[in-house]
Enzyme design. Structure first.
Site, PDB file in Angstrom:
ATOM      1  N   CYS A 236       0.807  -1.215   0.000  1.00 21.02           N
ATOM      2  CA  CYS A 236       0.000   0.000   0.000  1.00 21.02           C
ATOM      3  C   CYS A 236       0.841   1.267   0.000  1.00 21.02           C
ATOM      4  O   CYS A 236       2.058   1.236   0.007  1.00 21.02           O
ATOM      5  CB  CYS A 236      -0.996  -0.036   1.149  1.00 21.02           C
ATOM      6  SG  CYS A 236      -2.277  -1.294   0.870  1.00 21.02           S
TER       7      CYS A 236
ATOM      8  N   LYS B 283       2.243   4.255   1.326  1.00 26.64           N
ATOM      9  CA  LYS B 283       3.519   4.802   1.796  1.00 26.64           C
ATOM     10  C   LYS B 283       4.532   3.707   2.074  1.00 26.64           C
ATOM     11  O   LYS B 283       5.719   3.980   2.207  1.00 26.64           O
ATOM     12  CB  LYS B 283       3.310   5.624   3.083  1.00 26.64           C
ATOM     13  CG  LYS B 283       2.167   6.615   3.009  1.00 26.64           C
ATOM     14  CD  LYS B 283       2.220   7.477   1.767  1.00 26.64           C
ATOM     15  CE  LYS B 283       0.918   8.177   1.494  1.00 26.64           C
ATOM     16  NZ  LYS B 283      -0.256   7.307   1.352  1.00 26.64           N
TER      17      LYS B 283
ATOM     18  N   CYS C 107      -6.328  -1.458  -3.312  1.00 25.04           N
ATOM     19  CA  CYS C 107      -7.608  -1.058  -3.915  1.00 25.04           C
ATOM     20  C   CYS C 107      -7.508  -0.957  -5.433  1.00 25.04           C
ATOM     21  O   CYS C 107      -6.529  -0.477  -5.979  1.00 25.04           O
ATOM     22  CB  CYS C 107      -8.080   0.251  -3.311  1.00 25.04           C
ATOM     23  SG  CYS C 107      -8.384   0.124  -1.538  1.00 25.04           S
TER      24      CYS C 107
ATOM     25  N   GLU D 226      -4.197  13.149   3.154  1.00 32.50           N
ATOM     26  CA  GLU D 226      -4.779  12.800   1.860  1.00 32.50           C
ATOM     27  C   GLU D 226      -6.285  13.031   1.976  1.00 32.50           C
ATOM     28  O   GLU D 226      -6.937  12.472   2.855  1.00 32.50           O
ATOM     29  CB  GLU D 226      -4.466  11.333   1.570  1.00 32.50           C
ATOM     30  CG  GLU D 226      -4.786  10.883   0.176  1.00 32.50           C
ATOM     31  CD  GLU D 226      -4.255   9.478  -0.071  1.00 32.50           C
ATOM     32  OE1 GLU D 226      -3.128   9.367  -0.581  1.00 32.50           O
ATOM     33  OE2 GLU D 226      -4.944   8.504   0.257  1.00 32.50           O
TER      34      GLU D 226
ATOM     35  N   SER E 170      -6.076  11.934  -2.656  1.00 29.55           N
ATOM     36  CA  SER E 170      -5.907  10.504  -2.850  1.00 29.55           C
ATOM     37  C   SER E 170      -5.711  10.201  -4.331  1.00 29.55           C
ATOM     38  O   SER E 170      -6.184  10.940  -5.203  1.00 29.55           O
ATOM     39  CB  SER E 170      -7.148   9.773  -2.342  1.00 29.55           C
ATOM     40  OG  SER E 170      -7.150   8.430  -2.759  1.00 29.55           O
TER      41      SER E 170
END
Length: 554
Positions: free
Chosen positions: A121, A123, A193, A444, A470
């Protein structure tokens, strides 16, 4: 091979060190082999990481098959979706630096000969890569793969659709039953995602830079090919250790330019700008915002994955993945294919035979979505040091826009105004004091952009912030304004009702106020108190650089 691990496993002096390995059940035979750190971000709080225990075990199997000794060590990871919309999001970008520092700490303290990095994901991917190039040791990235798209109203959807559904519900465009249908259908299982959000952007860009194997960006989390890829990553690190191919041999000026080209073609998240700047900084490569625009002018946009369009990561995979995109870019002369990669081969060798299998998911180079790339940097009296927009996700009618400023000093204030129907067609929402220092942590902000999209205002209202948006955001969402308000940037001088003019094709963003008026406002300006005064975020706020430098620690 000259092994770093000899510092902890070999010689009379290292008998105490070896005894501690024996305490964990390691054998002499294992200690005589290269020690490979397998840095796993597995946890039970991040959907993209929930299955990384399985990926990690597959990596370890690959290391063993190739004659190494794998040693798993953990990494933290924040789920941006769960952290969204509250104080938790202040920790997300900042965690990138913690991850980089902790990977460096574990690798140097235990003298691993090489690393296989297992993130997925937002970071976590750049944080691990930053550590690898900082230490300059052999390294391979093996991410967990993207989530499959969900289903809502008979259409393929991903997480961004759910955030937009909240806006639609607030505007009474849908009812509670439809919201629940979207809520339970948008995210069907593990993985990052399913759109071209920041996580998948960075996993694709790791493949584009060559630090990950072909397929890393697009093979779905639930596909058997993902487990096979993990085993091959374990084998690949052993080849890199044997040949002493280090992270900076792979990530350098040429490969970063290749990544920029792929960024433009794929339509990656605007957050990729922050992370590529940070990775380049660790690699000792000079990278500035001007180069992003230079590449954007030359490299066409070939993909409109969600949120820019209806396709998702599984469609990119079935169309041939990143390698197919690279094969199109080669036709246009946009890649240096001589660079070495984590396979131990050149990029040219990696993509030999790759081709686009579905031109609905990947456009041909001679028929792109646009002749310009997916990312655009803007400058002007609001952003003397630049700001960023995901151009490929902006509706054509919003590429040029002028309207009155609606000014908010936090995301929380802005989202309440949006939910309460106080933002109207033509407005320019300005959200400030959300930058790296001011937030701190540069939250974000998917909630404001998605609320506007759900309320059908994304084609009439623009957003500007010194924070960030985002990868799932769409519309005229302009972030990373530098200098930020907390550093005295002119975004802090904008007043309610000022006319703001945005011209994305000409890379301009300005407030229609004279220099004299801005100077007078600056003379009267009073800096607000910091949002956070205790804990490590306060320390982060003191040390972090501006977004135009990648928000790295100074």
């Amino acid at each position: 091979m000259n092994l770093r691990s000899a510092n902890v496993t070999q010689g009379v002096e290292r008998a105490p060190n070896r005894s501690l390995f024996y305490a964990m059940g390691y054998t002499k035979e294992e200690l005589d082999r290269p020690l490979i750190g397998v840095v796993s971000a597995h946890s039970e709080i991040v959907p993209g990481h929930f299955h990384l225990d399985k990926i990690t075990e597959a990596v370890k199997a690959g290391v063993r098959m190739a004659g190494g000794t794998p040693i798993m060590v953990p990494s933290i990871g924040v789920c941006d979706g769960i952290a969204m919309g509250h104080i938790g999001m202040k920790y997300s970008l900042a965690s990138r630096e913690l991850i980089a520092d902790s990977v460096e700490t574990m690798a140097m303290a235990h003298q691993f000969d090489g690393l296989v990095l297992v993130p997925n994901c937002d970071k976590i991917v750049p944080g691990m890569v930053m550590a690898a190039v900082r230490m300059n040791i052999p390294a391979v990235v093996c991410s967990g793969g993207p989530m499959m798209a969900g289903l809502y109203d008979g259409e393929e959807v991903s997480l961004s659709k759910l955030f937009e559904a909240v806006g639609a519900r607030k505007a009474n465009l849908i009812d509670d039953a439809k919201l629940h249908e979207c809520e339970t259908g948008a995210c069907p299982g593990c993985g990052s995602c399913a759109g071209m959000y920041t996580a998948n952007s960075m996993n694709c860009l790791c493949e584009s830079m060559g630090i990950a194997l072909p397929g890393n960006g697009s093979v779905p989390a639930v596909h058997s090919g993902r487990m096979q890829l993990a085993k091959h990553a374990g084998m690949a690190i052993m080849e890199l250790v044997k040949r002493d191919i280090k992270a900076r041999d792979i990530i350098n000026e040429k490969s970063i330019r290749n990544a920029l080209a792929c960024d433009m073609a794929l339509g990656c998240s605007s957050n990729s700008v922050l992370h590529l700047l940070a990775i380049a900084n660790e690699a000792g490569v000079e990278l500035n915002l001007e180069l992003f625009n230079e590449m954007s002018e030359k490299v066409p946009n070939l993909c409109h994955l969600a949120p820019a369009g209806p396709t998702h990561m599984q469609d990119l995979f079935l169309a041939g993945g990143v390698a197919a995109v690279q094969s199109e870019l080669v036709k246009g002369g946009h890649l240096d294919t001589s660079v070495i990669t984590a396979t131990g081969k050149t990029l040219a060798e990696n993509i030999e035979g790759a081709y686009v299998k579905n031109y609905n998911a990947i456009r041909p180079i001679d028929n792109p979505y646009s002749a310009t790339g997916g990312i655009q940097i803007l400058w002007g009296n609001i952003a003397p040091d630049g700001c960023v927009v995901k151009r490929s996700a902006v509706a054509p009618e919003m590429l040029k826009h002028s309207g009155p400023a609606r000014v908010f000093n936090s995301e929380d204030e802005a989202i309440q105004a949006i939910y309460n129907g106080k933002i109207v067609d033509g407005d320019v929402v300005v959200i400030r004091y959300e930058g790296p220092k001011g937030g701190p942590g540069m939250r974000e902000m998917l909630n404001p952009t998605s609320a506007l999209a759900g309320m059908k205002l994304d084609k009439t209202v623009a957003l500007i912030t010194d924070g960030r948006f985002s990868g799932a955001s769409r519309g005229a969402s302009i972030g990373h304004v530098a200098p930020e308000a907390a550093s005295g940037g002119p975004i802090g001088l904008i007043e309610e009702g000022d006319i703001i003019t945005i011209n994305i094709p000409d890379a301009q963003i300005n407030v229609e106020v004279s220099d004299e008026v801005l100077a007078a406002r600056k003379a009267a300006y009073v800096q607000p108190e910091p949002n956070i005064k205790t804990g490590w975020l306060a320390r982060y706020a003191r040390l972090v650089s501006g977004a135009n430098k990648g928000a790295v620690m100074e």
